[in-house]
Motif scaffolding. Sequence first.
Motif, mmCIF file in Angstrom:
data_model
loop_
_atom_site.group_PDB
_atom_site.id
_atom_site.type_symbol
_atom_site.label_atom_id
_atom_site.label_comp_id
_atom_site.label_asym_id
_atom_site.label_seq_id
_atom_site.Cartn_x
_atom_site.Cartn_y
_atom_site.Cartn_z
ATOM 1 N N LYS A 160 2.623 -13.423 -15.364
ATOM 2 C CA LYS A 160 3.577 -12.313 -15.372
ATOM 3 C C LYS A 160 4.394 -12.245 -14.087
ATOM 4 O O LYS A 160 5.188 -11.326 -13.911
ATOM 5 C CB LYS A 160 2.843 -10.988 -15.578
ATOM 6 N N ASN A 161 4.169 -13.180 -13.190
ATOM 7 C CA ASN A 161 4.872 -13.170 -11.897
ATOM 8 C C ASN A 161 4.724 -11.824 -11.198
ATOM 9 O O ASN A 161 5.701 -11.276 -10.665
ATOM 10 C CB ASN A 161 6.360 -13.501 -12.082
ATOM 11 N N THR A 162 3.520 -11.311 -11.189
ATOM 12 C CA THR A 162 3.289 -9.977 -10.646
ATOM 13 C C THR A 162 2.052 -9.973 -9.753
ATOM 14 O O THR A 162 1.050 -10.624 -10.055
ATOM 15 C CB THR A 162 3.111 -8.952 -11.778
ATOM 16 N N VAL A 163 2.153 -9.229 -8.663
ATOM 17 C CA VAL A 163 1.016 -9.012 -7.787
ATOM 18 C C VAL A 163 0.765 -7.508 -7.724
ATOM 19 O O VAL A 163 1.700 -6.713 -7.800
ATOM 20 C CB VAL A 163 1.256 -9.613 -6.386
ATOM 21 N N TYR A 164 -0.497 -7.141 -7.620
ATOM 22 C CA TYR A 164 -0.895 -5.736 -7.656
ATOM 23 C C TYR A 164 -1.663 -5.366 -6.391
ATOM 24 O O TYR A 164 -2.292 -6.218 -5.755
ATOM 25 C CB TYR A 164 -1.793 -5.471 -8.865
ATOM 26 N N LEU A 165 -1.630 -4.095 -6.073
ATOM 27 C CA LEU A 165 -2.476 -3.552 -5.021
ATOM 28 C C LEU A 165 -3.109 -2.276 -5.556
ATOM 29 O O LEU A 165 -2.432 -1.259 -5.713
ATOM 30 C CB LEU A 165 -1.678 -3.264 -3.750
ATOM 31 N N GLN A 166 -4.390 -2.364 -5.898
ATOM 32 C CA GLN A 166 -5.141 -1.194 -6.339
ATOM 33 C C GLN A 166 -5.673 -0.479 -5.110
ATOM 34 O O GLN A 166 -6.416 -1.082 -4.324
ATOM 35 C CB GLN A 166 -6.283 -1.610 -7.255
ATOM 36 N N MET A 167 -5.302 0.773 -4.966
ATOM 37 C CA MET A 167 -5.694 1.543 -3.784
ATOM 38 C C MET A 167 -6.571 2.708 -4.216
ATOM 39 O O MET A 167 -6.108 3.592 -4.951
ATOM 40 C CB MET A 167 -4.448 2.052 -3.054
ATOM 41 N N ASN A 168 -7.817 2.700 -3.773
ATOM 42 C CA ASN A 168 -8.776 3.765 -4.090
ATOM 43 C C ASN A 168 -9.180 4.496 -2.814
ATOM 44 O O ASN A 168 -8.968 4.003 -1.710
ATOM 45 C CB ASN A 168 -10.008 3.172 -4.761
ATOM 46 N N SER A 169 -9.765 5.662 -3.001
ATOM 47 C CA SER A 169 -10.246 6.465 -1.865
ATOM 48 C C SER A 169 -9.161 6.606 -0.805
ATOM 49 O O SER A 169 -9.410 6.401 0.393
ATOM 50 C CB SER A 169 -11.503 5.829 -1.267
ATOM 51 N N LEU A 170 -7.989 6.961 -1.238
ATOM 52 C CA LEU A 170 -6.851 7.037 -0.323
ATOM 53 C C LEU A 170 -7.036 8.124 0.716
ATOM 54 O O LEU A 170 -7.633 9.179 0.441
ATOM 55 C CB LEU A 170 -5.560 7.256 -1.098
ATOM 56 N N LYS A 171 -6.513 7.855 1.907
ATOM 57 C CA LYS A 171 -6.608 8.766 3.042
ATOM 58 C C LYS A 171 -5.189 9.115 3.511
ATOM 59 O O LYS A 171 -4.254 8.334 3.301
ATOM 60 C CB LYS A 171 -7.361 8.099 4.183
ATOM 61 N N PRO A 172 -5.034 10.251 4.162
ATOM 62 C CA PRO A 172 -3.703 10.603 4.676
ATOM 63 C C PRO A 172 -3.104 9.516 5.567
ATOM 64 O O PRO A 172 -1.891 9.309 5.566
ATOM 65 C CB PRO A 172 -3.960 11.901 5.447
ATOM 66 N N GLU A 173 -3.951 8.800 6.299
ATOM 67 C CA GLU A 173 -3.446 7.747 7.177
ATOM 68 C C GLU A 173 -2.955 6.517 6.415
ATOM 69 O O GLU A 173 -2.405 5.595 7.022
ATOM 70 C CB GLU A 173 -4.507 7.337 8.206
ATOM 71 N N ASP A 174 -3.137 6.486 5.106
ATOM 72 C CA ASP A 174 -2.567 5.411 4.288
ATOM 73 C C ASP A 174 -1.106 5.691 3.939
ATOM 74 O O ASP A 174 -0.430 4.841 3.354
ATOM 75 C CB ASP A 174 -3.356 5.246 2.988
ATOM 76 N N THR A 175 -0.610 6.864 4.277
ATOM 77 C CA THR A 175 0.768 7.214 4.001
ATOM 78 C C THR A 175 1.721 6.269 4.718
ATOM 79 O O THR A 175 1.629 6.081 5.935
ATOM 80 C CB THR A 175 1.053 8.663 4.440
ATOM 81 N N ALA A 176 2.610 5.654 3.961
ATOM 82 C CA ALA A 176 3.540 4.665 4.513
ATOM 83 C C ALA A 176 4.453 4.174 3.400
ATOM 84 O O ALA A 176 4.229 4.452 2.223
ATOM 85 C CB ALA A 176 2.775 3.479 5.107
ATOM 86 N N VAL A 177 5.460 3.424 3.801
ATOM 87 C CA VAL A 177 6.220 2.623 2.844
ATOM 88 C C VAL A 177 5.491 1.291 2.718
ATOM 89 O O VAL A 177 5.203 0.637 3.726
ATOM 90 C CB VAL A 177 7.667 2.407 3.300
ATOM 91 N N TYR A 178 5.206 0.898 1.495
ATOM 92 C CA TYR A 178 4.473 -0.334 1.228
ATOM 93 C C TYR A 178 5.455 -1.402 0.753
ATOM 94 O O TYR A 178 6.261 -1.169 -0.152
ATOM 95 C CB TYR A 178 3.394 -0.091 0.181
ATOM 96 N N TYR A 179 5.353 -2.567 1.378
ATOM 97 C CA TYR A 179 6.241 -3.680 1.088
ATOM 98 C C TYR A 179 5.463 -4.861 0.518
ATOM 99 O O TYR A 179 4.384 -5.198 1.019
ATOM 100 C CB TYR A 179 6.951 -4.149 2.356
ATOM 101 N N CYS A 180 6.057 -5.474 -0.463
ATOM 102 C CA CYS A 180 5.549 -6.727 -1.007
ATOM 103 C C CYS A 180 6.287 -7.868 -0.317
ATOM 104 O O CYS A 180 7.490 -7.758 -0.022
ATOM 105 C CB CYS A 180 5.817 -6.744 -2.511
ATOM 106 N N ALA A 181 5.586 -8.966 -0.067
ATOM 107 C CA ALA A 181 6.201 -10.105 0.606
ATOM 108 C C ALA A 181 5.676 -11.403 0.019
ATOM 109 O O ALA A 181 4.550 -11.449 -0.491
ATOM 110 C CB ALA A 181 5.908 -10.053 2.106
ATOM 111 N N ALA A 182 6.492 -12.438 0.115
ATOM 112 C CA ALA A 182 6.112 -13.756 -0.397
ATOM 113 C C ALA A 182 6.278 -14.805 0.694
ATOM 114 O O ALA A 182 7.221 -14.754 1.488
ATOM 115 C CB ALA A 182 6.970 -14.126 -1.602
ATOM 116 N N LYS A 183 5.363 -15.741 0.680
ATOM 117 C CA LYS A 183 5.321 -16.778 1.716
ATOM 118 C C LYS A 183 5.244 -18.123 1.018
ATOM 119 O O LYS A 183 4.351 -18.345 0.201
ATOM 120 C CB LYS A 183 4.084 -16.530 2.587
ATOM 121 N N ARG A 184 6.152 -19.023 1.342
ATOM 122 C CA ARG A 184 6.222 -20.306 0.642
ATOM 123 C C ARG A 184 5.026 -21.196 0.940
ATOM 124 O O ARG A 184 4.468 -21.827 0.043
ATOM 125 C CB ARG A 184 7.511 -21.035 0.998
#
Length: 123
Positions: free
Chosen positions: A75-99
């Motif tokens: 599916k050409n897709t990557v996932y990030l399952q985030m559990n037990s989230l904390k206030p310090e996890d607040t951010a802009v999350y970026y996906c990146a690819a490396k050749r």
Amino acid sequence: QVQLVESGGGLVQAGGSLRLSCSASGRAFSRSVMGWFRQAPGKEREFVAAIRWSGDSTYADSVKGRFTISRDNAKNTVYLQMNSLKPEDTAVYYCAAKRINIASANSNDYDYWGQGTQVTVSS
């Protein structure tokens, strides 16, 4: 060339869960290392997790045991399952690819970036 589009961000209470998705278009997705990074206001961008085409993954200590990175090459897709989230996890999350197929926590090693998705965790 790889184009990346993140989705799945939002507002969640502490202790809750979110799943981020990153859809990739272009060639050679399956051979790319995929990573997630995040940047909070006033802070530098930091490594969260990365996964090789084989499924081998690595995590920042701050998220180990709470976050899980996975990929579906069909599916050409990557996932990030985030559990037990904390206030310090607040951010802009970026996906990146490396050749080059070597996992890295250094953002400078990544060749392509998405636009980011906001994750806000309230206390």
